[in-house]
Design a protein around this motif. Structure first.
Motif: not given
Length: 247
Positions: A236, A228-229, A121, A33, A233-234, A36
């Motif tokens: 998205h 989540k990761k 989400e 991770s 996230e992927e 930002k």
């Protein structure tokens, strides 16, 4: 780390949630991770070539640990059901006595303490499109960046992230609900969680409600991070790329 083109420095972290004596180094999960900002190229590099380098370092590290600290010791292994455990050697004065603890032969397994994980989400996508991301092999391979086995039918097999995640589809209601028998490779043998994904259509968006029952307590945090990761996230990113291509 530094991205070569810009020279800009980026901070992030590498997490290894399942490093243990029972796991082969090649089976370890390595989550990457970053803070930002820009630097996705660096993040992707760490997930590919970087993962290989980390595992090489772990291999040397574990080898050194075994050499330094387990010299003269017998490391415990998983005893088969009904199998006699290795004898304990007890010192009594100047003599060495062997003693074996009697084990009942009717033990079928060990009860694993588990927890339930609930996550929500919002995705910028209609429900049927988001549903297809979880059930279409090509789309799964795009967001996971790995070959996958996706047999989207009741009883069909599921395998993702180089085999780190596996299971099968238990229920499918197109555009509305998916139920999976789901496990991570580092979980106790043959232990599966039940994952329910409910898709709530909100016009141009979809709320995904995740319920994951039966997660081993010791793997709660790493399982949350996986969803989540490695999933949310992927996905998205994949949906944003799809939008950009359409525009």
């Amino acid at each position: 780390g530094t991205v070569k083109e810009s020279g800009e420095k980026h901070k992030g972290s590498v997490e290894i949630p399942n490093l243990s004596e029972e796991n082969e180094v090649d089976d370890t999960e390595i989550n990457v991770s970053k803070k930002k900002g820009e630097g996705d190229a660096l993040k992707d590099l760490m997930r590919t070539e970087g993962t290989t380098k980390v595992r090489e370092a772990l291999r040397d590290y574990l080898k050194a640990l075994k050499t330094e600290f387990t010299l003269g010791m017998i490391l415990p292994t998983k005893a088969a059901v009904g199998q006699e455990l290795p004898a304990e050697r007890k010192l009594s004065g100047n003599t060495v006595q062997d003693s074996v603890s009697p084990q009942p032969l009717d033990i079928v397994g060990v009860k694993i303490p588990t927890v339930k994980i609930l996550m929500r989400e919002i995705f910028d996508s209609p429900a049927d499109e988001l549903y297809s991301v979880f059930t279409t092999k090509d789309l799964v391979q795009k967001f996971s960046k790995c070959p996958a086995v996706i047999e989207a039918e009741k009883g069909g097999k599921l395998q993702m992230f180089d085999g780190c995640v596996s299971g099968e589809y238990a229920e499918l209601v197109p555009g509305q609900r998916i139920v999976l028998k789901w496990r991570c490779r580092n979980w106790p043998d043959e232990h599966y969680a039940t994952v329910a994904l409910n898709f709530k259509d909100m016009a141009a968006q979809t709320e995904l409600q995740l319920e994951c029952k039966g997660v081993p307590v010791s793997n709660e945090d790493s399982t949350r991070q996986c969803w989540k990761k490695q999933y949310f996230e992927e996905i998205h990113v994949l949906l944003q790329q799809s939008q950009d291509n359409m525009e």
